[in-house]
Structure formats: C-alpha cells, structure tokens
Design a protein around this motif. Structure first.
Motif, short mmCIF file in Angstrom:
data_model
loop_
_atom_site.label_atom_id
_atom_site.label_comp_id
_atom_site.label_asym_id
_atom_site.label_seq_id
_atom_site.Cartn_x
_atom_site.Cartn_y
_atom_site.Cartn_z
N PRO A 761 -16.76 -29.89 27.59
CA PRO A 761 -16.05 -28.60 27.70
C PRO A 761 -14.65 -28.80 28.25
CG PRO A 761 -17.56 -28.85 29.53
CD PRO A 761 -17.79 -30.04 28.64
N LEU A 762 -13.81 -27.78 28.14
CA LEU A 762 -12.45 -27.87 28.62
C LEU A 762 -12.38 -27.77 30.15
CD1 LEU A 762 -9.47 -28.08 27.78
CD2 LEU A 762 -9.41 -25.58 27.67
N LEU A 763 -13.23 -26.93 30.75
CA LEU A 763 -13.20 -26.72 32.19
C LEU A 763 -14.51 -27.15 32.85
CD1 LEU A 763 -11.58 -23.15 32.46
CD2 LEU A 763 -10.45 -25.38 32.71
N PRO A 764 -14.43 -27.66 34.07
CA PRO A 764 -15.65 -27.90 34.84
C PRO A 764 -16.20 -26.57 35.37
CG PRO A 764 -13.75 -28.40 36.18
CD PRO A 764 -13.21 -28.06 34.81
N LEU A 765 -17.39 -26.60 35.90
CA LEU A 765 -17.98 -25.38 36.44
C LEU A 765 -17.16 -24.87 37.61
CD1 LEU A 765 -21.80 -26.22 36.47
CD2 LEU A 765 -20.59 -24.66 34.93
N PRO A 766 -17.08 -23.53 37.82
CA PRO A 766 -16.38 -22.98 38.99
C PRO A 766 -17.06 -23.43 40.28
CG PRO A 766 -16.88 -21.27 37.36
CD PRO A 766 -17.62 -22.48 36.94
N GLU A 767 -16.40 -23.15 41.39
CA GLU A 767 -16.93 -23.57 42.69
C GLU A 767 -18.29 -22.98 43.00
OE1 GLU A 767 -14.14 -22.80 45.75
OE2 GLU A 767 -12.61 -24.17 44.98
N LYS A 768 -18.57 -21.79 42.48
CA LYS A 768 -19.86 -21.15 42.76
C LYS A 768 -21.02 -21.85 42.04
CE LYS A 768 -19.26 -17.61 39.15
NZ LYS A 768 -19.18 -16.15 38.88
N GLY A 769 -20.71 -22.79 41.14
CA GLY A 769 -21.75 -23.59 40.50
C GLY A 769 -22.20 -23.08 39.16
N TYR A 770 -21.70 -21.96 38.70
CA TYR A 770 -22.07 -21.43 37.40
C TYR A 770 -20.95 -20.52 36.92
CZ TYR A 770 -23.34 -17.23 40.06
OH TYR A 770 -23.30 -16.14 40.89
#
Length: 775
Positions: A761-770
C-alpha cells in the motif's frame, strides 16, 4: 459471384458431392428477393454498427456482413452425414477430456482455457482415421459411413465446447470448502451443477428466433471456428476472396507451431516476458511507480506483454469487431487509468492503506478479511462479532468494478429498449424461412427442435434444483429460486443481442448479488445459489444460442445439435466435479496465495470475496446511505441515463461515429476485472487495433483470408504448449524440475521481487493501528 459459385458446383459435382447453392434453394422455396433497403437485407431493425454499407456485396447469395462472408460458406449439402456413431464417440471423449483439463487449469493463474479449438484440430485426423475402417454393417450400424464430414466435425466440436468452461456451480462448491469449511456430498454437488447448467437451455430454445435466425446476430466469436472448419476441410467459398499466397491450411500449421514453441519463453523459460512490468524493474521499491506501471497489483502502464495467454485471457482480440474493442478500451482507460488514480490518491474509501488493485477484500488492519471471525456455527452473520472485528474494505479497482457492474445492469435495459425494441417485436413474428439471409433459408429445410423438448428439460432440472435446495441446509427458499429464474428470463434476450453484435456479454452476477443481499442478508450460501441460478441460467441460454448459431452457419440440423449439447453438458459437469475433488485432495497448498504451481484459485477468491460482501455482511452494511461504498449506488442512475445521450445524438447525426457508442459494453467490457487486470486489457486493445482496424482497412484481402485462422492458430498453439509444459516440466517431481537453474534465474524472478508483486500500500497504518471509521 454467380460464375464463381457455378465453378464450385461443377467441381464438387464431379467429385460426387451434391451442393445446394443459394439460387437453387431460392427457386425451390419461391423466396422473394429482398429489396435494396438495409433493413430488408440484414433483418436489423436498428442502426447496426457491424454493417458497412459499402461492403454489403451480393446479399441475395451471401451474407451482407464481410466478416461472415470471410468465414462462412454460403452453400449446403443436406446429404452429408452428421449424426454418426463416430461423431458421438469422439465427441463424448472430448466432453470428458476438455472439461476435465479446463477444470484443472481453472484454479491456476495465468490460465489458458483449452477451448474447442483443440478438439476441433485433433478431431480432424482422428475422424479421418475412423474413415479408414472397413465399410461393413454391425448390429445395424454402418461401421464406416463414408469420408469424415465437416458436419460431423461441427457436432464433435459442439460436444467439446458446451461444457468446456468450468461450471459456475463448481465455484460454489469450492467456496463452501475454502471459505466456510463445508464439504457436502457428491449428490448435492451433482444436482446443483446439473440444474444450473441445463435449466438455461430451455430459455435458449425460446430465444433462438431472436438470437440465432436474424443475420444481424453475427456472434463474432463463432466466425473463428467457422473459418477453421472450412480451412481444415478445404471448403471453397466466395467470401475468402482470391488473394494469392500460401493456403490457409499451411498458414495455420506454421502459426500454430510458432505459437507452441514461443510460449515456452513467457510460459516457462522467461516468465518476465509474460509479466512485462519493465518500469518496475527499474524502481522495484517505489510504491507509486509500481502502482502505476505494475501488472500484478498495478494499473499496467508498462503496456506490453509477450504472452498470448495474457492477451487472450479476456477473449481473442482478433475475433471482436474493432468498434466494440474501442468501447471496451474507452471504458478501461477512463475508469481505470483516469478515475481509479484520482480516487486512490485522494484517499477515497481509505484506499491508500491498501494496494490499488487486488482480487481480495481487507479488514481495517490492511490484512485479508477473515470471514470466520464474523460467522456463526451455521455460516450466518454474527452481527456483534462483525462490529467488534472490522468493516470490509476493497481495493479501488475492485470497488470501482462493482460500480461499473451496477451501471451495466440499468444501461442494458435502457439500451435494449432504445435500440432493440422494434427488432424484438419483428423477430417474434418472423419464421426461419422469412429471414432475409441465405443461411437461414438453407437451414429452414431441417426440422426444428419441438418446444416440448425444452419443456422437459426445464421441468426435470427445476425438480433437481428443488431437491438440492430442500434436502440440504442451504437456507435458500424455493420462492427465491423462482425469482432468480425470472431475472434470467427477462435479461436473456437483450443481453444476448448485445453479445451477438459486440462479442461482449453483460453479467448478471452483481445485480443478483445485490437483490439477494438486501433480501436475505447473512446467508452466504443462499446468496451464491441465487446468483448462480440468476446469472448462469442466462449465461447457459446464451451458450446454447451461440452453439446453435455455429450449427446455423455450418448447416447442422438442430435436433442432433440439441442432444449433443444436453448429453455433453451432463458428462462435462460430472467430470469437472470429480477433477475438482481430486485436486483439493492431492494438490498441497490449494487456493493459497503462495501455491508454487500457480493454483491460487483467482476466481474462487473473487467468488468467495463476493460471498462475504453480499452474502455474509450484505449490501446494506456496504452500499446503503451512511456506509463506506454508498457512492457506488449512484452508478445505477448513471447507467440508466447514459445510453440516452448517444441514442439522441445518433438520431440527430445518423451517419456520425456516435452510432458506435455502446454504453453497456463500455460499462461491462472490463467486467473480468478482477481477476483480470491491465496486463490483459491494454495489449488486447493494441493487438485488436492492429488487426481489426489497420489491417482490416488497409489489407482486407489478407484479413479475410487469414485473420480468423491466425486467431485459431495462436489459441491452439498456446493451449497445447501449456499442457506440455505443465505435465512434462511442472507437475512431475512436485515442480522441482529446474528450481535451481532455469526457474531461479533473473528472467523468472525479476517481476516477483518488487512492490507490485508484493501488493504494497501507499501508506502505513495510522498510529491508532487501523484505518477507517472508529465505530
């Protein structure tokens, strides 16, 4: 033309073969020559985009369509043997082998369907060998009914083709096993498969006057087979013209051999030629580059592949008219090369946290959706578990494909009403002998299939379906089954007319999923069965009509055609169930993404994902107002309105290019995405443009003589090569042959070690984990 036909008649009369040409038959039937109006010549009560008024030719003695003239003989000999014992023996053997092999390859990607072309080719020398048997009579059967005839050859090919593709119901069985851990006994599997495969034949019988008899229903794919039949049997007819050069037989042999040998490169020795994502090789870790130019999870901007199996994965580009290919290409370029990047890079539907294109669904952790976490013990939805786990997310390409499916359903209805309403009414009143077409008039001498034959098929298969639905716990009520059949009945004729003209079939899979998903949410098996009966009943009706058109072109009597189709379908479906059961028992890692021999079950993955979206979760939690993919529901409105625009423009400017715009084809032409991808559509468009536009316009004589023969040769060579490579080099020793040399060199690995192949994917997961909504 008349002098040329007379020469053929004299030549064949000298050899003892009786020929009925157009003029002889017209005199016998006291047929009145049609007037010079285009409608009277073609039988088309609409502005036919396949018709070139400058190339109509001698329409009294031949078809007004140059494509048909190039592939189909305009003569008939009613004394040629058809329904012989050797035709049935050879045909039944193919009805076992071809469906069995295709079921084997169905779970592999990339796969090549071993179509009737293989049986068509190999049946020729086999039939000739049978003709060497002594001419004696045993138990009332003539052991050698004479030279192997072209009509016997057609009957054999029909038996090989009618069940050649994987029966749709076998995917229901596979999804039950892979996704829901349900392995029910053979009785259930057989009843479901037979009923879904055969019940559509009764509709096909009713629809034949609309889809088979009219000359404007040309069924382009059949022209490839007709050309090859006439090539193998050295049939002389006017449509192939007088161009010099090598014979079509020799041309076919050379092209088939070249195709067979070439496929060893992209198919085994240098697979990067198949997955030719050359831009990604330069920047293997750049996610954006791999998304735009990749061919596994990307948009295919690399443009090329050197693998005919990839090019022809969605059908041969040499068999579809260019104007229809242009519509498919326009839909692909706008929706997948323009709209998809816009949606993805603006992070619509949280798409940046997933790959841009895939055939699977995701949870909000970016992992494949684990459907077992939201199921009760009886395979129904546990709503509380669903809320605690995750909404379901789709890649942008997958989501957009659903929107296009929505649009195609309403566009088909509106398009059929605007363009075909007069044609349907006219054909309902017109008999076979009244068709303004030499082929229909020649066929009118043969007995038609009685309507009660179709009635028996319908009643018996309806009974099979009821038994399977009631005895096993399918959670699929009979009244819902009846509704699914009504949907198939309503759509068969308009969709069949579109397919007969454009070589593109609009699928009913999504509309049936939508209806049952809203009607009975949380029942995945009921959803799959409703879709299968609603969609495949229509698809089988069109398969029946297409085969009847092939028999129509080749002057094969309808009654032997009917029995050949029915019996071969029963045999094929039974064999496919047996092969599938063997594969799941004996092939390790079956349907897993890393299966070493490519048995990743792409269609089963798509089918299973759809069962989760529509059956387990249901469209109310996906497409209703306030849900993630609510915006896609507006495609229904777009599909209903869009066909009106080119219709009005065509009425105002009847000679303009607007008449070539076909919105159902634009919306549905990319319907095989997924599991197909840009690597299949872009090269397909390029090849189609070269052969169906440039060569056809500039070198028509060459095109008329060789185009369909070339298509048959390329398909046949690849199919034979795939079989040889798999059974000689891949299947033995569990695929370890060459693993330390030819399989591990750069040319076979370069396309597998980049962001495209890994689906990053282009972005990793946000800090909240999802990603996605918090509740």
């Amino acid at each position: 033309m008349a002098e040329y036909l007379d020469q053929i008649d004299e030549k064949k009369s000298d050899s003892g073969v009786q020929v009925h040409d157009a003029k002889t038959f017209d005199a016998e039937q006291a047929y009145e020559k049609p007037s010079g109006n285009i409608e009277d010549i073609t039988g088309a009560e609409f502005d036919d985009p396949n018709l070139d008024p400058t190339a109509i030719g001698d329409y009294e003695d031949d078809s007004p369509y140059p494509e048909v003239r190039a592939a189909v003989a305009n003569t008939d000999d009613p004394t040629i043997p058809v329904n012989t014992w050797r035709a049935w023996v050879i045909g039944i053997v193919w009805a076992i082998l071809i469906p069995g092999l295709n079921q084997f390859f169905f779970f592999r990607y990339p796969s090549v369907i071993i179509g009737p072309l293989v049986a068509q080719l190999l049946s020729f020398p086999i039939g000739r060998a049978f003709a060497l048997l002594p001419d004696v009579t045993i138990l009332g059967f003539r052991l050698n009914p004479g030279p192997f005839s072209i009509k016997e050859h057609v009957l054999i090919t029909i038996m090989a083709s009618v069940g050649a593709g994987s029966a749709y119901a076998t995917d229901v069985v596979a999804v039950q096993r892979v996704f829901y851990n349900q392995t029910w006994n053979f009785g259930y599997q057989w009843l479901i498969t037979m009923s879904t495969q055969l019940i559509g034949f009764s509709i096909g019988g009713i629809a034949r006057r609309f889809l088979v008899s009219p000359p404007s229903m040309i069924w382009p794919a059949n022209l490839v087979y007709c050309a090859l039949f006439n090539t193998l049997h050295q049939t002389e007819y006017s449509g192939i013209g007088h161009r010099g050069g090598i014979s079509r037989e020799r041309f076919f042999a050379y092209a088939c051999l070249a195709s067979f040998l070439w496929y060893f490169l992209p198919g085994y020795l240098f697979s990067a030629l198949s997955y030719f994502s050359w831009v990604c090789w330069i920047a293997p870790d750049n996610v954006v580059v791999n998304q735009l130019f990749g061919v596994v999870h990307g948009l295919g901007g690399s443009l090329l592949t050197f693998d005919w199996s990839q090019i022809a994965y969605i059908g041969s580009p040499l068999a579809t008219p260019w104007w229809a290919e242009a519509n498919v290409a326009a839909g692909f370029f706008f929706f997948f090369w323009f709209l998809t990047p816009v949606l993805y890079y603006t992070n619509t539907w949280d798409s940046k946290y997933m790959t841009i294109s895939s055939r699977t669904s995701y949870d909000h952790f970016g992992k494949p959706y684990n459907v077992t976490r939201i199921l009760n013990a009886d395979a129904t939805l546990n709503l509380q578990a669903y809320k605690e786990y995750s909404p379901l997310f789709l890649s942008t390409v997958f989501a957009l494909s659903y929107g296009l499916s929505f649009a195609s359903i309403t566009a088909t209805v509106v398009h059929a009403f605007l363009y075909f309403r007069k044609q349907i009414w006219t054909q309902a009143k017109r008999s076979l002998s009244e068709q303004p077409d030499i082929h229909a008039r020649l066929m009118s001498r043969y007995k038609e299939v009685p309507e009660w034959w179709y009635g028996i098929i319908f009643i018996s298969m309806f009974t099979f379906a009821v038994v399977s639905l009631e005895v096993w716990d399918t959670k699929f009520p009979i009244y819902a089954f009846v509704v699914s059949l009504l949907i198939a009945f309503i759509y068969s004729i308009p969709i069949g007319m579109i397919q007969a003209i454009t070589n593109q079939q609009v699928g009913l899979n999504v509309i049936t999923e939508l209806i049952i998903g809203y009607w009975m949410p949380g029942r995945p098996l009921a959803m799959m069965l409703f879709k299968t009966f609603g969609y495949i009943t229509m698809a089988q009706a069109l398969t029946f009509a297409s085969d009847m058109k092939l028999g129509h072109y080749m002057k094969v009597p309808p009654r032997p055609m009917f029995w050949a189709q029915v019996i071969a379908t029963v045999i094929a479906g039974t064999v496919q169930l047996g092969v599938q059961s063997w594969m799941f028992t004996n092939i390790p890692g079956m349907c897993e993404d890393d299966q070493p021999n490519g048995f990743i079950c792409p269609s089963t993955q798509v089918f299973g994902t759809a069962s989760i979206i529509w059956g387990v979760i249901g469209p109310a939690l996906q497409f209703s107002k306030g849900q993630v993919y609510y915006a896609l529901s507006f495609f229904f409105l777009i599909g209903a309105v869009a066909p009106v625009i080119p219709y009005l423009l065509t009425k105002k400017y009847p000679t303009s290019w607007f008449k070539y715009i076909n919105l159902p084809v634009i919306f549905n032409g990319t319907g095989l995405i997924p599991p197909a991808s840009a690597i299949n559509y872009v090269p397909w468009t390029i090849v189609g443009f070269i052969f169906q536009y440039i060569i056809r316009r500039r070198h028509f004589a060459w095109w008329a003589k060789y185009n369909y023969v070339l298509s048959a040769a390329l398909d046949s060579g690849v199919a034979l090569s795939v079989i040889f490579i798999f059974f000689c080099l891949q299947y033995p020793k569990n695929g370890t042959i060459g693993e330390n040399n030819v399989l591990s060199w750069w040319g076979n690995t370069v396309w597998t070690v980049n962001a495209d192949a890994h689906g990053k994917p282009l972005l990793p997961l946000p800090e909240k984990g999802y990603f996605g909504p918090d509740s």
